[in-house]
Design an enzyme around this catalytic site. Structure first.
Site, PDB file in Angstrom:
ATOM      1  N   TRP A  40      29.811  49.212  49.124  1.00 55.26           N
ATOM      2  CA  TRP A  40      31.161  48.655  49.491  1.00 55.26           C
ATOM      3  C   TRP A  40      32.116  49.902  49.241  1.00 55.26           C
ATOM      4  CZ3 TRP A  40      32.012  45.555  52.949  1.00 55.26           C
ATOM      5  CH2 TRP A  40      32.993  45.225  53.248  1.00 55.26           C
TER       6      TRP A  40
ATOM      7  N   GLU B 175      27.151  44.737  50.610  1.00 57.68           N
ATOM      8  CA  GLU B 175      28.454  45.331  49.906  1.00 57.68           C
ATOM      9  C   GLU B 175      28.032  45.756  48.548  1.00 57.68           C
ATOM     10  OE1 GLU B 175      31.434  42.223  49.925  1.00 57.68           O
ATOM     11  OE2 GLU B 175      30.963  41.686  52.193  1.00 57.68           O
TER      12      GLU B 175
ATOM     13  N   GLU C 146      30.976  33.637  53.044  1.00 62.03           N
ATOM     14  CA  GLU C 146      31.423  32.887  51.667  1.00 62.03           C
ATOM     15  C   GLU C 146      31.753  31.488  51.898  1.00 62.03           C
ATOM     16  OE1 GLU C 146      34.499  35.240  49.702  1.00 62.03           O
ATOM     17  OE2 GLU C 146      32.993  36.764  49.541  1.00 62.03           O
TER      18      GLU C 146
ATOM     19  N   LYS D 276      38.787  42.390  59.832  1.00 61.39           N
ATOM     20  CA  LYS D 276      38.972  40.756  59.211  1.00 61.39           C
ATOM     21  C   LYS D 276      39.937  40.034  60.175  1.00 61.39           C
ATOM     22  CE  LYS D 276      37.465  42.057  54.535  1.00 61.39           C
ATOM     23  NZ  LYS D 276      37.751  42.399  53.203  1.00 61.39           N
TER      24      LYS D 276
HETATM   25  C1  XIL Z   1      37.562  43.322  49.893  1.00 51.68           C
HETATM   26  C2  XIL Z   1      38.118  44.624  49.942  1.00 51.68           C
HETATM   27  O1  XIL Z   1      37.349  45.675  49.467  1.00 51.68           O
HETATM   28  C3  XIL Z   1      39.662  44.777  49.331  1.00 51.68           C
HETATM   29  O2  XIL Z   1      40.059  46.194  49.751  1.00 51.68           O
HETATM   30  C4  XIL Z   1      40.604  43.591  49.979  1.00 51.68           C
HETATM   31  O3  XIL Z   1      41.601  43.705  49.271  1.00 51.68           O
HETATM   32  C5  XIL Z   1      39.761  42.325  49.581  1.00 51.68           C
HETATM   33  O4  XIL Z   1      38.495  42.278  50.186  1.00 51.68           O
HETATM   34  N1  XIL Z   1      33.689  40.289  49.517  1.00 51.68           N
HETATM   35  C6  XIL Z   1      33.769  40.535  50.933  1.00 51.68           C
HETATM   36  C7  XIL Z   1      34.828  41.780  51.054  1.00 51.68           C
HETATM   37  O5  XIL Z   1      33.212  40.065  51.801  1.00 51.68           O
HETATM   38  O6  XIL Z   1      35.336  41.535  52.450  1.00 51.68           O
HETATM   39  C8  XIL Z   1      35.708  42.310  50.229  1.00 51.68           C
HETATM   40  O7  XIL Z   1      36.464  43.198  50.296  1.00 51.68           O
HETATM   41  C9  XIL Z   1      35.124  42.296  48.578  1.00 51.68           C
HETATM   42  C10 XIL Z   1      34.181  41.107  48.356  1.00 51.68           C
END
Ligand code: XIL
Length: 361
Positions: free
Chosen positions: A323, A272, A166, A81
Site C-alpha cells: 500500500w 494492500e 469491505e 474510487k
Molecule cells: C486509503 C488511502 O491510502 C488514503 O490516502 C485515503 O485517504 C483513504 O483510503 N483500505 C482500502 C484503501 O481499501 O482504499 C484505503 O486507502 C486503506 C484501507
C-alpha cells in the site's frame, strides 16, 4: 596486499588464462565480466505491486524508476474510487485514473482497479450521498450503470477489479453502515459482480477486505459468502486480503488467513500490504523514531508474509501489492511510520532484503 603476493596472484591468473588488465584492476577482478544480475521484487514467481499516486508519478522520476525496476502490478491508491471518478450522475473525471493506467500500460505493468463499490463516506461522491430515493430498483440501476461505465471505459487496460470493498464487520456480520447495503440489501454484491463481468468478461473480479488476519469470524463470513455467490452463479474470481499489519501481528494467523482464502477456491491477492512499526491501531506514539531493531522486526514480518503466500498453489497467486512504494508516501506516514520496503530516499530497507530472501530461498 603485499607487493610480492600481488605478483604471485597475477602470475597465477595469467597462467590459467584469465584476462589480466594491468595496471589498474585488482588481480581478482575481471573488468569485462558482467555484473551478476541482482534479484529484484518482480522476479518473484507472482506479481508484486504497489499503490500509486499521480503527483509522484508525474513529478518524481525516482519514484517512476523504482516502480519500473521493481514492480509489475499497480493499484491506484485513491484515483479510481467512486468519489474520484464520478463527478455527477453520468459524469466522470478520468484524468488521474487515465494517467495512472496509461503509465502501467506503457511500462507493461498489470493494472488492478480499486475499488468499484465501497461504503466509506469519503469515497462516495456527493450526489450519491444526497440521492433521495429508497427505491431498491433505482439504486440497483445507479450501481449497475456506474460499474458498467467505469469497467467499460477501462476495458482492455485494467486487468482486474476490487468490485466490492469491505462489506463485512470484524465479527462477520454484514456492515450495515453502508449505503449500498441499506438501499439494496445483501444481494448488492451479486448485482455488482454481475455488472462488472458483463462490462468486461476478461477482467478478474475480487472481493477485498481487511482484518482477515486477525478475525476468524470475518474471514469465515467472507469465504462463506464468496462460495454462496459462486453457487448462485455470481462471478467472483478471488479474494483480496488487504493485510495492513504491524510488527507485532500474529504470524500464524497471517498464514491461516492466506491458506483459508486459498481454500475458498479462487485467486488470492494480498492487496494492500504494509507493516506498520507504530501501533496506530491502538494509539500511535508521536515521538517514535526509526531504529535498526524496528527495521529487523519489520523485515521478519515482510519475509513471513511472502513465505506464507508462497505456500498456496501457484495458480491461485494473483500477487502481493504494497500500500504505497516508499516511506515518504504512505497513509500511515504522519503517525509517524515507516511501513514500506523502500525508505524515504528510495533506498532498499531490511524489509526489502527479507522479501528477496523469501523469494530466492
Ligand atoms: C486509503 C488511502 O491510502 C488514503 O490516502 C485515503 O485517504 C483513504 O483510503 N483500505 C482500502 C484503501 O481499501 O482504499 C484505503 O486507502 C486503506 C484501507
Amino acid at each position: 596486499m603485499l607487493y610480492s603476493s600481488l605478483i604471485v596472484g597475477m602470475l597465477a591468473l595469467a597462467s590459467c588464462g584469465a584476462n589480466v588488465d594491468l595496471p589498474g584492476a585488482a588481480p581478482d577482478e575481471d573488468p569485462k565480466k558482467p555484473e551478476p544480475t541482482e534479484t529484484v521484487l518482480k522476479d518473484a514467481p507472482f506479481k508484486v505491486g504497489g499503490a500509486v499516486t499521480v503527483p509522484l508519478l508525474k513529478n518524481n522520476s525516482q519514484y517512476g524508476d523504482v516502480i519500473k525496476a521493481e514492480l509489475n502490478s499497480l493499484t491506484s491508491e485513491n484515483d479510481m474510487k467512486m468519489n474520484a471518478l464520478s463527478t455527477a450522475e453520468g459524469a466522470y473525471d478520468w484524468t488521474n485514473a487515465d494517467y495512472t493506467v496509461n503509465f502501467a500500460v506503457e511500462n507493461d505493468i498489470r493494472m488492478h482497479g480499486h475499488t468499484l463499490i465501497w461504503y466509506r463516506e469519503d469515497a462516495l461522491p456527493q450526489w450519491i450521498k444526497e440521492y433521495a430515493s429508497d427505491d431498491k430498483d433505482e439504486w440497483i440501476e445507479i450501481m449497475e450503470t456506474y460499474i458498467d461505465d467505469v469497467v467499460t471505459y477501462f476495458k482492455g487496460r485494467v486487468d482486474s477489479w476490487d468490485v466490492v470493498n469491505e462489506a463485512f464487520e470484524d465479527d462477520g456480520e454484514w456492515r450495515t453502515e453502508n449505503i449500498w447495503y441499506q438501499k439494496i440489501g445483501e444481494d448488492y454484491m451479486d448485482y455488482a459482480f454481475k455488472a462488472a463481468r458483463k462490462a468486461d468478461p476478461d477482467a478478474k473480479l475480487f472481493y477485498n477486505d481487511y482484518g482477515m488476519e486477525y478475525s476468524a469470524a470475518k474471514r469465515t463470513a467472507i469465504c462463506d459468502e464468496v462460495m454462496a455467490m459462486k453457487s448462485r452463479g455470481v462471478p467472483v474470481d478471488g479474494i483480496g486480503i488487504q493485510m495492513h499489519i504491524n510488527i507485532t501481528s500474529d504470524k500464524s494467523s497471517i498464514q491461516t488467513a492466506i491458506n483459508e482464502a486459498a481454500l475458498c477456491g479462487g485467486l488470492v491477492h494480498v492487496s494492500e500490504l504494509d507493516v506498520a512499526v507504530n501501533p496506530y491501531h491502538v494509539a500511535p506514539d508521536p515521538s517514535l523514531v526509526w531504529t535498526e531493531e524496528l527495521a529487523q522486526k519489520q523485515k521478519e514480518m515482510y519475509k513471513h508474509v511472502f513465505e506464507s503466500y508462497m505456500t498456496i498453489p501457484a495458480a491461485q497467486q494473483f500477487g502481493i501489492t504494497f500500500w504505497g512504494v516508499y516511506d515518504d508516501h504512505s497513509w500511515l506516514k504522519e503517525n509517524p511510520d515507516w511501513p514500506l520496503p523502500f525508505d524515504r530516499e528510495f533506498e532498499k530497507k531490511p524489509a526489502y532484503d527479507g522479501i528477496i530472501e523469501a523469494i530466492t530461498e
